[in-house]
Design an enzyme around this catalytic site. Sequence first.
Site, mmCIF file in Angstrom:
data_model
loop_
_atom_site.group_PDB
_atom_site.id
_atom_site.type_symbol
_atom_site.label_atom_id
_atom_site.label_comp_id
_atom_site.label_asym_id
_atom_site.label_seq_id
_atom_site.Cartn_x
_atom_site.Cartn_y
_atom_site.Cartn_z
ATOM 1 N N MET A 38 0.834 -1.204 0.000
ATOM 2 C CA MET A 38 0.000 0.000 0.000
ATOM 3 C C MET A 38 0.867 1.251 0.000
ATOM 4 S SD MET A 38 -3.493 -0.693 2.098
ATOM 5 C CE MET A 38 -2.806 -0.495 3.741
ATOM 6 N N ASN A 40 4.069 3.914 1.017
ATOM 7 C CA ASN A 40 4.729 4.432 2.217
ATOM 8 C C ASN A 40 5.784 3.425 2.668
ATOM 9 O OD1 ASN A 40 5.209 6.323 4.238
ATOM 10 N ND2 ASN A 40 3.780 5.347 5.648
ATOM 11 N N LEU A 41 6.662 3.079 1.759
ATOM 12 C CA LEU A 41 7.549 1.930 1.914
ATOM 13 C C LEU A 41 8.646 2.163 2.950
ATOM 14 C CD1 LEU A 41 7.969 0.904 -1.826
ATOM 15 C CD2 LEU A 41 6.184 0.252 -0.205
ATOM 16 N N HIS A 45 9.515 -3.515 3.362
ATOM 17 C CA HIS A 45 9.042 -3.675 1.988
ATOM 18 C C HIS A 45 10.207 -3.924 1.033
ATOM 19 C CE1 HIS A 45 5.663 -1.078 3.622
ATOM 20 N NE2 HIS A 45 4.999 -2.106 3.117
ATOM 21 N N GLN A 157 5.554 -11.895 6.828
ATOM 22 C CA GLN A 157 4.973 -12.729 7.879
ATOM 23 C C GLN A 157 4.464 -11.921 9.067
ATOM 24 O OE1 GLN A 157 7.682 -15.874 8.946
ATOM 25 N NE2 GLN A 157 7.661 -16.772 6.905
ATOM 26 N N LYS A 158 4.732 -10.609 9.077
ATOM 27 C CA LYS A 158 4.167 -9.809 10.170
ATOM 28 C C LYS A 158 2.651 -9.899 10.150
ATOM 29 C CE LYS A 158 4.064 -5.323 9.816
ATOM 30 N NZ LYS A 158 2.586 -5.059 9.864
ATOM 31 N N GLN A 162 -3.105 -12.709 7.357
ATOM 32 C CA GLN A 162 -3.266 -12.376 5.945
ATOM 33 C C GLN A 162 -2.508 -13.363 5.068
ATOM 34 O OE1 GLN A 162 -2.999 -8.203 4.123
ATOM 35 N NE2 GLN A 162 -0.951 -9.012 3.707
ATOM 36 N N LEU A 193 8.838 -3.604 11.726
ATOM 37 C CA LEU A 193 8.656 -2.431 10.880
ATOM 38 C C LEU A 193 7.250 -2.413 10.297
ATOM 39 C CD1 LEU A 193 12.042 -2.134 8.943
ATOM 40 C CD2 LEU A 193 11.382 -1.182 11.165
#
Length: 306
Positions: A38, A40-41, A45, A157-158, A162, A193
Amino acid sequence: MPIIYQQISELRAALQPYRGQRNDKPDNAQRIALVPTMGNLHEGHLELVSIAKQYADIVVVSIFVNPTQFGEGEDFDSYPRTLDEDVAKLATVGADYVFAPNVDEMYPVLPPSTSVLAGAITNQLCGQSRLGHFDGVGIVVSKLFNIVQPDVAVFGQKDYQQLAIIKQLVRDLSYPIEIVGAPIVRAADGLALSSRNQYLSAAERKTAPVLHMELQRLAQKLAQQLTCNKQGMQGFDVLLAETHQRISDAGFNIDYLEIKTDQLGTIDTIDSSEANGNGKSSHLMILVAAWLGRARLLDNQLVTVH
């Protein structure tokens, strides 16, 4: 610098030559990877992109703040849009294409007429407090899979629930896509993060690592309990309650703190007597979501008992 596309047709046209090589010259196959974001890396990411490059020749990063996965009162309108900065960061890790559509491009009709529902796995954890969230994830991920048609897709994996839902979606809908779960990327003090970490005040940012510290503490106690076969599953509630209290005392408002199997099943499906017999291993997941000020923080910790 990655090439940016905002139109579905343009991205498909750009990727088509690689598919042609794949079909006509299988010895020179060009594998395509997708990293959905989404925007805002942050470094987490960028690590997903680096991992994707290990699995594929071409890496597509999608940047789309998906309205269907935000509930009423959530931060859709205020979620940071930082496309120029994101593209500059992606250039440093070798991303090839950025797909950055607007809402109308992704959803000619909003809300969409078609649903992609994930079933019972959504009725727990984040799904209990974010009603409809995973239905929104299901539709947008399905659309991205159909648009990009990747060979592999990489997710962090955070967001463990999902990741499990996406693996189920790929299995149930027969997508020919390999799903790679990337390890959590953490700050030096252990905080996972997240784009939403920027909502933390300076004081809250100092407190935030407590979440991971307490999960580590709980994981160690669970492993010791199972290895020694002391109390078995009966002692889990006590350990959970102790950890819940410690996290709350640090200033967090806990959404959930639960122990699951690594398939998000209930822990009573694991026989603790098997944890240290015949070379078998038990795998448990500790999962937490907690508010600290405006930031809703997610974390998890795997517990392996041999």
